[in-house]
Design an enzyme around this catalytic site. Structure first.
Site, PDB file in Angstrom:
ATOM      1  N   ASN A   1      47.406  40.166  32.422  1.00 39.24           N
ATOM      2  CA  ASN A   1      46.243  39.973  31.539  1.00 39.24           C
ATOM      3  C   ASN A   1      45.475  41.270  31.297  1.00 39.24           C
ATOM      4  O   ASN A   1      44.362  41.245  30.776  1.00 39.24           O
ATOM      5  CB  ASN A   1      45.309  38.910  32.130  1.00 39.24           C
ATOM      6  CG  ASN A   1      44.736  39.314  33.496  1.00 39.24           C
ATOM      7  OD1 ASN A   1      44.994  40.415  33.971  1.00 39.24           O
ATOM      8  ND2 ASN A   1      43.979  38.432  34.111  1.00 39.24           N
TER       9      ASN A   1
ATOM     10  N   GLU B   1      39.034  41.756  36.148  1.00 40.31           N
ATOM     11  CA  GLU B   1      39.633  40.770  35.268  1.00 40.31           C
ATOM     12  C   GLU B   1      39.014  40.877  33.869  1.00 40.31           C
ATOM     13  O   GLU B   1      37.900  41.407  33.730  1.00 40.31           O
ATOM     14  CB  GLU B   1      39.362  39.367  35.823  1.00 40.31           C
ATOM     15  CG  GLU B   1      39.962  39.111  37.210  1.00 40.31           C
ATOM     16  CD  GLU B   1      41.461  38.816  37.169  1.00 40.31           C
ATOM     17  OE1 GLU B   1      42.172  39.370  36.297  1.00 40.31           O
ATOM     18  OE2 GLU B   1      41.926  38.035  38.007  1.00 40.31           O
TER      19      GLU B   1
ATOM     20  N   HIS C   1      44.364  43.363  33.671  1.00 33.20           N
ATOM     21  CA  HIS C   1      43.403  43.784  34.711  1.00 33.20           C
ATOM     22  C   HIS C   1      43.876  45.061  35.389  1.00 33.20           C
ATOM     23  O   HIS C   1      45.067  45.342  35.460  1.00 33.20           O
ATOM     24  CB  HIS C   1      43.109  42.661  35.719  1.00 33.20           C
ATOM     25  CG  HIS C   1      44.202  42.348  36.700  1.00 33.20           C
ATOM     26  ND1 HIS C   1      44.488  41.069  37.107  1.00 33.20           N
ATOM     27  CD2 HIS C   1      45.070  43.131  37.390  1.00 33.20           C
ATOM     28  CE1 HIS C   1      45.467  41.099  37.991  1.00 33.20           C
ATOM     29  NE2 HIS C   1      45.840  42.331  38.175  1.00 33.20           N
TER      30      HIS C   1
ATOM     31  N   ASP D   1      41.397  47.348  46.128  1.00 35.46           N
ATOM     32  CA  ASP D   1      40.866  45.988  46.226  1.00 35.46           C
ATOM     33  C   ASP D   1      41.358  45.295  47.486  1.00 35.46           C
ATOM     34  O   ASP D   1      42.281  45.770  48.154  1.00 35.46           O
ATOM     35  CB  ASP D   1      41.225  45.184  44.968  1.00 35.46           C
ATOM     36  CG  ASP D   1      42.660  45.435  44.478  1.00 35.46           C
ATOM     37  OD1 ASP D   1      43.486  45.916  45.271  1.00 35.46           O
ATOM     38  OD2 ASP D   1      42.935  45.151  43.310  1.00 35.46           O
TER      39      ASP D   1
HETATM   40  C1  F6R Z   1      46.626  45.635  43.385  1.00 32.02           C
HETATM   41  C2  F6R Z   1      45.912  45.654  42.110  1.00 32.02           C
HETATM   42  C3  F6R Z   1      46.387  44.874  40.944  1.00 32.02           C
HETATM   43  C4  F6R Z   1      47.874  45.030  40.677  1.00 32.02           C
HETATM   44  C5  F6R Z   1      48.307  44.189  39.466  1.00 32.02           C
HETATM   45  C6  F6R Z   1      49.791  44.274  39.214  1.00 32.02           C
HETATM   46  O1  F6R Z   1      45.978  46.445  44.332  1.00 32.02           O
HETATM   47  O2  F6R Z   1      44.921  46.292  42.020  1.00 32.02           O
HETATM   48  O3  F6R Z   1      45.658  45.265  39.803  1.00 32.02           O
HETATM   49  O4  F6R Z   1      48.160  46.381  40.435  1.00 32.02           O
HETATM   50  O5  F6R Z   1      47.963  42.857  39.698  1.00 32.02           O
HETATM   51  O6  F6R Z   1      50.482  43.725  40.281  1.00 32.02           O
HETATM   52  P1  F6R Z   1      52.066  43.886  40.409  1.00 32.02           P
HETATM   53  O7  F6R Z   1      52.323  45.327  40.610  1.00 32.02           O
HETATM   54  O8  F6R Z   1      52.434  43.069  41.633  1.00 32.02           O
HETATM   55  O9  F6R Z   1      52.645  43.370  39.157  1.00 32.02           O
END
Ligand code: F6R
Length: 240
Positions: free
Chosen positions: A136, A143, A138, A67
């Site tokens: 959440n 989301e 995702h 992403d």
């Molecule tokens: C990032 C991504 C997100 C993160 C998620 C957890 O490329 O795709 O889904 O993996 O938000 O983020 P952290 O690891 O910072 O808790």
């Protein structure tokens, strides 16, 4: 789906980096899907170490990141491109010509997403997709929602995600939109490795193992994948 609970983030990084090292040593031109955020950082550190010790070369891999934010310059500190070069690509022999990111500044998001999908297919699909998980549930920036997504798309980030990611932005203001691979892209990866560490991920981990499989908690789809491995540390596994 396999769930592996380990003591801490470092132990997870040791096992996950080994999975990547074995993959690349068995297939030099592997196609690897990478994630940003805090969860993969210890793994990237160990991959850099393996490269420095001459145990790993990433020069023939092709990469696809999950992403990217919309509306911030690709060169700025908070972009996921910058993150990957600072944490992995710039510290190893990854070929910058073989790295792929969704362009969050594309004039036509739909065309950009179709093109990204085409590039993943042309590369032969993703051998291993690395994931973190949002508080959440995702994955990528899929989301919680009432739709299942297939190919990359533009998404409006939820308040929960903006809150969680505000620590990376000096003014705390996270972009409203991002481009992300769809659930379909993630599920088409031959192998999926998800890392969940820390207390804030305990509800997500509980849902991944026990919750209803639903687009309201996208990470639950991993239960339908034939080769998905979820690594959780003790804190993230506290509700199991
Ligand atoms: C990032 C991504 C997100 C993160 C998620 C957890 O490329 O795709 O889904 O993996 O938000 O983020 P952290 O690891 O910072 O808790």
């Amino acid at each position: 789906m396999k769930l592996i609970i380990l003591e801490n983030a470092q132990q997870i990084a040791e096992q996950v980096s080994e999975i990547f090292i074995e993959q690349v040593n068995a297939k030099k031109n592997s196609v690897l899907g990478f994630a940003t955020g805090a969860s993969p950082v210890p793994t990237y550190e160990l991959l850099v170490k393996a490269y420095e010790q001459g145990k790993l070369s990433l020069k023939d891999i092709t990469t696809f990141n999950l992403d990217e934010y919309c509306g911030i310059p690709a060169s700025c500190e908070q972009s996921y491109r910058t993150f990957m070069f600072e944490n992995l690509f710039g510290k190893t022999d990854v070929d910058p010509e073989k790295v792929n990111f969704l362009n969050g500044n594309a004039a036509d998001f739909a065309a950009e997403c179709r093109e990204y999908e085409g590039k993943i297919a042309a590369a032969g699909g993703i051998d291993i997709q690395l994931l973190g998980v949002g508080v959440n549930g995702h994955i990528g920036f899929n989301e919680p929602s009432d739709k299942i997504t297939d190919i990359p798309f533009a998404v409006e980030l939820t308040d929960s995600t903006k809150q969680a990611n505000s620590r990376y932005f000096e003014d705390g203001k996270v972009p409203d939109y991002a481009l992300t691979m769809g659930i379909g892209d993630i599920m088409r990866a031959k192998k999926i490795v998800l890392i969940a560490t820390g207390d804030s991920k305990k509800n997500a981990v509980k849902a991944i193992r026990d919750g209803e499989i639903s687009s309201q908690c996208p990470a639950t789809f991993l239960r339908l994948h034939p080769d998905a491995v979820v690594f959780a540390d003790k804190a993230a596994a506290a509700l199991l």
